[in-house]
Write an enzyme that holds these catalytic residues in place. Structure first.
Site, short mmCIF file in Angstrom:
data_model
loop_
_atom_site.label_atom_id
_atom_site.label_comp_id
_atom_site.label_asym_id
_atom_site.label_seq_id
_atom_site.Cartn_x
_atom_site.Cartn_y
_atom_site.Cartn_z
CB CYS A 65 66.05 -18.28 15.36
SG CYS A 65 67.69 -17.61 15.63
CB CYS A 67 69.97 -17.09 12.29
SG CYS A 67 69.80 -17.83 13.91
#
Lengths: 80, 335
Positions: free
Chosen positions: A10, A13
């Site tokens: 995502c 991250c």
């Protein structure tokens, strides 16, 4: 030093990875930074929220993107 | 009552801001806000500023409360309940537990492996993206408290019913086997945050969430401004008008593939209601946008088989459509 960034890919991250790399550069520390996207491997660290930061096999933080200073502190902990 | 109305109009609806932006539009840009361009500029500037102010305050408050409910603790609480009580609690805790779609998988595994019934986990997963305190207050600001409360109530009810249906269907066999054997850590009561840490956490959440969703808000407000002033009302009432039996179906179908935060969907909803679209149709659209997000479904598909996904998605879609029609029936009571 062995650093792992746990997360299924995502945007948070990605920002954690960027912060870790910046922190390492500012501290002039070399480390092996690896992104872990495999869900079973992520879960083997027994976390319930991502992204998570693992330094030398220890989960330092899960579920948020820590500040660069905080990341540096975790790295220092493992350097000592 | 006067004080309450003052708080509602000035703090929540920010009428002072509307006035300020109006005089800015008229005196600086030299545009009357009853003209198309002036009206769009007013809607855009006023809505963006209002949403960002409310968002900052609300996320801060909500995150402060959320810091008391990390997922581990939610799981520990839910583990003590079975049946419909579990579903109800799952749906309610879903509204306050910090959650982002990128955490849906670890959370799903964490809940399931701890032995929580599948239905309870799904009640939680259903309610968490689209019912929360922040969206309730924003709905109250943009529309009114009646709509805000109705939205939360139907959202929680949908999550409870959806989860219960999934429980009753006994779909555990469609979950990847490793999920049940995964070891997860217990919640450590020892790690209690100080007030200062909670405040830092809440502020970090504000910056993090705003950074992540500001684009959706700007796009949402821009679409809202376009609907508000540029798209002919006849076109919208032909497609989504209350007298059209297909309006809810169409609004849901448009909303499903859209991937936006609830805060991005709100200004679009606002403009649609001004154009005379029924409340049920508009709320169905908002729920479809937020409850079903393709990225989160794709991730969830890694741990549950397509059959379970299909059940989950159909329950949500059917539920949203039913809610839409029911609320349209009560339209005059809500506005």
């Amino acid at each position: 030093m062995d650093i792992k960034i746990l997360g299924p890919g995502c945007s948070r991250c990605a920002s954690l990875e960027k912060e870790v790399i910046n922190a390492l550069a500012e501290m002039d520390v070399t480390a092996d930074v690896k992104k872990v996207k495999d869900i079973q491997e992520i879960m083997s660290y027994k976390i319930m929220s991502t992204p998570a930061l693992v330094v030398n096999g220890k989960v330092k933080v899960a579920g948020k993107v820590p500040k660069r200073e905080e990341i540096k502190r975790y790295i220092k902990e493992e350097l000592a | 009552m006067f004080i309450l109305r003052l708080i509602n109009d000035q703090l929540l609806k920010m009428q002072w801001l509307s006035e300020l932006v109006r005089s800015l539009t008229e005196n600086v840009f030299g545009l009357d806000i009853s003209t198309r361009l002036g009206g769009s500029i007013h809607f855009f500037v006023y809505d963006i500023i209002k949403i960002f102010i409310l968002l900052t305050v609300l996320i801060y408050l909500v995150s402060y409360i959320q810091s008391y409910f990390p997922p581990e603790r939610t799981r520990a609480i839910l583990g003590r309940f079975r049946g419909i009580t579990g579903n109800a609690l799952g749906a309610l805790l879903g509204t306050i537990t910090p959650f982002c779609s990128c955490s849906s998988i670890p959370l799903f595994i964490g809940f399931t492996s701890a032995g929580l019934p599948l239905g309870v986990t799904f009640s939680f997963l259903l309610s968490s993206p689209f019912v929360d305190l922040a969206s309730m207050v924003l709905l109250a600001s943009i529309f009114n408290w009646k709509i805000a409360i109705v939205y939360v109530v139907v959202g929680v009810v949908l999550a409870i019913i959806g989860g219960t249906i999934i429980s009753k269907m006994k779909l555990e066999q469609y979950v990847a086997p490793f999920v049940f054997h995964q070891e997860v850590s217990e919640f450590e009561e020892g790690t209690v945050m100080t007030r200062r840490e909670r405040m830092t956490y809440a502020w970090d959440q504000v910056t993090d969430i705003v950074k992540r969703i500001w684009v959706y808000i700007v796009i949402g407000v821009a679409i809202g401004a376009a609907i508000h002033n540029w798209i002919p009302a006849e076109l919208i009432s032909t497609l989504l008008g209350q007298d059209k039996w297909y309006s809810v179906l169409l609004a849901t179908a448009i909303g499903i593939p859209m991937y936006a935060d609830i805060f991005g969907a709100l200004p679009i909803a606002e403009a649609l209601v001004y154009k005379g679209v029924g409340v049920g149709t508009v709320l169905a659209f908002m729920m479809a946008v937020t409850a079903i997000s393709p990225p989160s479904l794709i991730m969830l598909n890694q741990v549950v088989k397509s059959k379970l996904m299909a059940v989950f998605v159909s329950v949500v879609i059917v539920g949203i459509i039913i809610i839409g029609y029911i609320l349209n029936g009560f339209n005059t009571l809500l506005i």
